[in-house]
Design an enzyme around this catalytic site. Structure first.
Site, short mmCIF file in Angstrom:
data_model
loop_
_atom_site.label_atom_id
_atom_site.label_comp_id
_atom_site.label_asym_id
_atom_site.label_seq_id
_atom_site.Cartn_x
_atom_site.Cartn_y
_atom_site.Cartn_z
N ASN A 9 0.86 -1.17 0.00
CA ASN A 9 0.00 0.00 0.00
C ASN A 9 0.90 1.23 0.00
OD1 ASN A 9 -1.79 2.06 0.50
ND2 ASN A 9 -2.46 1.32 2.50
N LYS A 11 0.11 4.25 -0.20
CA LYS A 11 -0.53 5.41 0.43
C LYS A 11 -0.32 6.66 -0.43
CE LYS A 11 -0.23 3.06 4.81
NZ LYS A 11 -0.12 3.10 6.26
N HIS A 95 -9.61 0.96 4.79
CA HIS A 95 -8.33 1.11 5.51
C HIS A 95 -8.56 2.01 6.73
CE1 HIS A 95 -4.22 2.25 6.45
NE2 HIS A 95 -3.86 1.15 5.80
N GLU A 97 -6.93 4.36 7.86
CA GLU A 97 -6.72 5.80 7.60
C GLU A 97 -7.95 6.41 6.93
OE1 GLU A 97 -2.97 5.23 5.62
OE2 GLU A 97 -2.11 4.63 7.55
N GLU A 167 -5.41 -5.14 10.38
CA GLU A 167 -4.40 -4.11 10.63
C GLU A 167 -4.70 -3.42 11.96
OE1 GLU A 167 -2.37 -2.86 6.68
OE2 GLU A 167 -4.00 -1.47 7.11
N GLY A 173 2.69 2.05 10.95
CA GLY A 173 3.65 3.15 10.84
C GLY A 173 4.35 3.48 12.15
N SER A 213 3.51 -2.41 10.30
CA SER A 213 4.96 -2.51 10.49
C SER A 213 5.54 -3.86 10.06
CB SER A 213 5.33 -2.18 11.94
OG SER A 213 4.96 -0.85 12.25
#
Ligand code: 13P
Length: 252
Positions: A9, A11, A95, A97, A167, A173, A213
């Site tokens: 991904n 992003k 996702h 985010e 996730e 991250g 990660s």
């Protein structure tokens, strides 16, 4: 035996020149790799050029979102048909985010997944708890809500193609990966829920990626877990070396 699937991904990283360099590098490094599905999901503006680069290779194209309507006045969105035209095969939906920064809800996820499936593409449906939900002991109820809400009204015949991605938001991250045992615990739970929603055979055939990660030095321990069938990789997918190594290690 479920075939592993590793997806990158990207992003909101990379402009065209850098993206082309990365895609060409991956093609060179990975051309001989078999036994794993490889996906890269660049941002919308990069899809057209990257699609040309990876065409005919063992790397598949993914997108990071899609709208549920076929067309219309939806500023800032892209339709499944628009993505399909660029040879996109996988679409990441829900996702964290999107949920955290853009108000994505289980209902929106559900509508987007239905649109992706009816367009003949494969959704990668993301689920996962944030840190405060984990600390309050709500991991399983959050994951269950994401699954039940996202899959509402989707019958087994269509659902069998969905890829799931667990996730945990606190591991994205941050450099803090869930331990293989922590990840496996939730993956096992997801498969159990999928068996309840559909049936055991369907649940056994569905692939569940871990994301958060993932790096070359932890992929082997993660992928060894019974219910971890691949990875959705963020930061480490932005470099040829680290993403290629993750892909290679996922097939042993
Ligand atoms: P990182 O690998 O950078 O933690 O990101 C994970 C992720 O969000 C993939 O979708």
């Amino acid at each position: 035996m479920r075939r592993p699937i590793i997806a990158g991904n990207w992003k909101m990283y990379k402009t065209i020149a850098d993206a082309l360099e990365l895609a060409n590098g991956l093609k060179r490094e990975l051309y001989a790799i078999k036994g794993v599905d490889i996906v890269i999901a660049p941002g919308f503006t990069l899809l057209d050029e990257i699609s040309d680069v990876i065409s005919g290779s063992n790397i598949n194209l993914g997108a990071q979102n899609a709208h549920w309507e076929a067309e219309g006045a939806f500023t800032g969105e892209a339709s499944v048909a628009q993505l399909k035209e660029l040879d996109v095969k996988y679409i990441i939906i829900g996702h964290s985010e999107r949920r955290q920064f853009f108000g994505e809800t289980n209902e929106g996820v559900n509508k987007r997944i239905k649109a992706v499936l009816s367009g003949g593409l494969i959704p990668i449906m993301c689920v996962g708890e944030n840190l405060s939900q984990r600390e309050k002991g709500n991991t399983f109820s959050v994951v269950q809500d994401h699954l039940r809400g996202g899959l509402e009204g989707i019958e087994k015949e269509e659902a069998k193609d969905i890829i799931f991605a667990y996730e945990p938001v606190w591991a994205i991250g941050t450099g803090k990966t869930a331990t293989p045992a922590e990840a496996q615990e939730v993956h096992g739970f997801i498969r159990k829920k999928l068996a309840e929603i559909y049936d055991n055979d369907t649940a056994q055939s569905m692939r569940i990626q871990y994301g958060g990660s993932v790096k070359p030095d932890n992929i082997e321990d993660l992928i060894k877990q019974e219910d971890i069938d691949g990875a959705l990789v963020g930061g480490a997918s932005l470099k040829v070396d680290s993403f290629s190594e993750i892909v290679k290690k996922s097939v042993g």
